[in-house]
Write an enzyme that holds these catalytic residues in place. Structure first.
Site, mmCIF file in Angstrom:
data_model
loop_
_atom_site.group_PDB
_atom_site.id
_atom_site.type_symbol
_atom_site.label_atom_id
_atom_site.label_comp_id
_atom_site.label_asym_id
_atom_site.label_seq_id
_atom_site.Cartn_x
_atom_site.Cartn_y
_atom_site.Cartn_z
ATOM 1 N N LYS A 88 54.313 33.795 37.031
ATOM 2 C CA LYS A 88 53.639 34.626 36.030
ATOM 3 C C LYS A 88 54.653 35.499 35.293
ATOM 4 O O LYS A 88 54.568 35.661 34.070
ATOM 5 C CB LYS A 88 52.557 35.490 36.689
ATOM 6 C CG LYS A 88 51.780 36.387 35.716
ATOM 7 C CD LYS A 88 50.902 35.607 34.753
ATOM 8 C CE LYS A 88 50.317 36.438 33.621
ATOM 9 N NZ LYS A 88 49.255 37.336 33.989
ATOM 10 N N LYS A 117 54.216 47.309 30.332
ATOM 11 C CA LYS A 117 53.937 47.084 31.750
ATOM 12 C C LYS A 117 54.511 45.735 32.216
ATOM 13 O O LYS A 117 55.306 45.680 33.167
ATOM 14 C CB LYS A 117 52.429 47.129 31.985
ATOM 15 C CG LYS A 117 51.999 46.784 33.401
ATOM 16 C CD LYS A 117 50.490 46.810 33.567
ATOM 17 C CE LYS A 117 49.776 45.584 33.047
ATOM 18 N NZ LYS A 117 50.055 44.348 33.825
#
Lengths: 300, 300
Positions: A174, A242
């Site tokens: 990811k 983030k």
């Protein structure tokens, strides 16, 4: 799929709500939890199951955690009103947030103390695919975790990448995907606005580049937002400080130099810092436009 | 297409040779010129027409210039043994090199003094598409230039983007495309090697990412070179300091800040500076691998 499967989804944002709805459609008894009471009420109205966590915890077969980050994941699982002590052994936690591989490994280890399986399962695809049960999962975990998660995956996924039998590999892939996705959004904005300085309109850019070697999945998905001047946040600017921050934290630990990722992060920070954090991530083009004195479509 | 069309191709490198061969296959009388005598002899052996530039110049309908850069383009057209004074009015120059829009405008203006049309026509697609007559052209120029160029485009293009009636717009769009293509190659290498630090093999990267939101045309085209350890130069590292340099020159003139492009250029410079200039551009991964102490597939 057994219709007596019982699942709780934690986090009813755009992704979690889509997952929970897809489970309902598949006939799964599904509880939805969120700090936003309106989202929970909406889900109940659509058929979401009723009951407090203490009441239903021991009956749950699977818990899907679709929150923003590692801190929220840990809070759901082990914080105040923690989920883990209420689950039966053999249940599975399906953890979907983008987190560092080390964090995923730590969560798996702590779940194991309760006899609960942990599937490291970040998702990709966006809110529309979530709503349609067509997500991609980058999954890693024990065969038992994968087996226990199967009813949830069957109801919510178009594709499950099985990346290994230990937590961490899913989150690592990811992170790789987010590195590329974030850089490609920023590069799209850089190229589109650069073209505008040379008399190439955003419309012409979108007409030509998707048929050329310079195209990317993100370009084809996000450039239309700029052409239409529509910054409704399907995925917001603030996701990227983030997620690219997670990538750079992992990279730093591995002593890996990632200069393009670092540069893209700076552009997203400039977007966030100038008040665009809650707009669609295509609004990074506004940073470039402002720096170059350009007017984007739909701006006056 | 009239079989009496007469064309000269200047530059018989991988792209120019493919264009010249495609013209021959289409029945066009085609002359090929290059500083490398072997390339010219090879083309003659395959059916290339014979004759010196002075002999054939007045009969040419079109001149295709497929050289490396602006300086070579200008040298062919206006330098020693210049083409332009030898052409008949109404002939067309089809200029394929990646150049700055201002340069294209200047060339068009100088050609006009001879009554010769100028098509600003950078190409995209790579050597295989060139050989198959399946290139994309980013073309701009007067309707007369486009009409005169049509027989050449018909024989060599899969797609012609008509970008406006003035030279410069084709080169501008090519610069936009090269910005993205170069950044995407470098980002692919950054992500692939970053994944390797987290235990994701190059093979696994190539299996998963093309099906995810992080993919790009360049990733799918170039990552296989890394997986196979094959750096045969289909497109070399040294293309990119040149092409991204052109992008940044244009950007600087326009006072446009392009930080991601600038960062990608640094990585290509590090590749070129460390002796990889003549390898395939996927070899930029070697810079990342070296910095991170990684061993790429096929390296010992």
């Amino acid at each position: 799929m057994a219709t007596d499967t019982k699942v709780a989804v934690f986090g009813l944002g755009s992704m979690g709500y889509g997952i929970a709805s897809s489970l309902l459609r598949a006939g799964v008894i599904t509880h939805g939890f969120d700090v936003v009471a309106e989202q929970v009420a909406k889900f109940h109205a659509e058929g979401g199951a009723i009951g407090t966590l203490s009441e239903i915890g021991p009956d749950l077969d699977a818990v899907v955690v679709v929150v923003l980050n590692a801190a929220q994941t840990e809070a759901v699982l082990f914080g105040e009103n923690a989920v883990l002590p209420k689950l039966k052994p053999g249940a599975v936690v399906i953890a979907c947030a983008t987190v560092a591989p080390d964090f995923a490994r730590a969560m798996a280890s702590r779940c194991k103390e309760y006899g609960v399986h942990y599937l490291d399962a970040p998702i990709s695809g966006g809110s529309i695919k979530a709503a349609n049960g067509q997500l991609s999962y980058m999954a890693s975990g024990s065969p038992e975790a994968l087996l226990a998660a199967r009813p949830v995956l069957d109801a919510t996924a178009a594709k499950v990448f099985e990346l290994g039998d230990e937590a961490g590999q899913g989150s690592a892939m990811k992170a790789v995907n987010q590195l590329l996705a974030g850089v490609h959004i920023a590069a799209m904005a850089e190229a589109l606005t650069f073209g505008m300085t040379q008399g190439i309109s955003a419309e012409k850019f979108l007409e030509v580049i998707p048929e050329c070697a310079g195209t990317s999945w993100m370009l084809e998905n996000r450039a239309p937002h700029i052409v239409e001047g529509d910054y409704t946040p399907h995925s917001s600017i603030d996701i990227w400080p983030k997620d690219l921050g997670i990538v750079l934290d992992i990279a730093k630990t591995a002593k890996f130099s990632a200069p393009i990722t670092a540069t893209a992060l700076q552009q997203f920070l400039a977007a966030s810092g100038s008040g665009l954090g809650q707009e669609d991530d295509a609004a990074i083009a506004k940073v470039y436009a402002r720096n170059a004195g350009l007017t984007l479509p739909g701006q006056d």
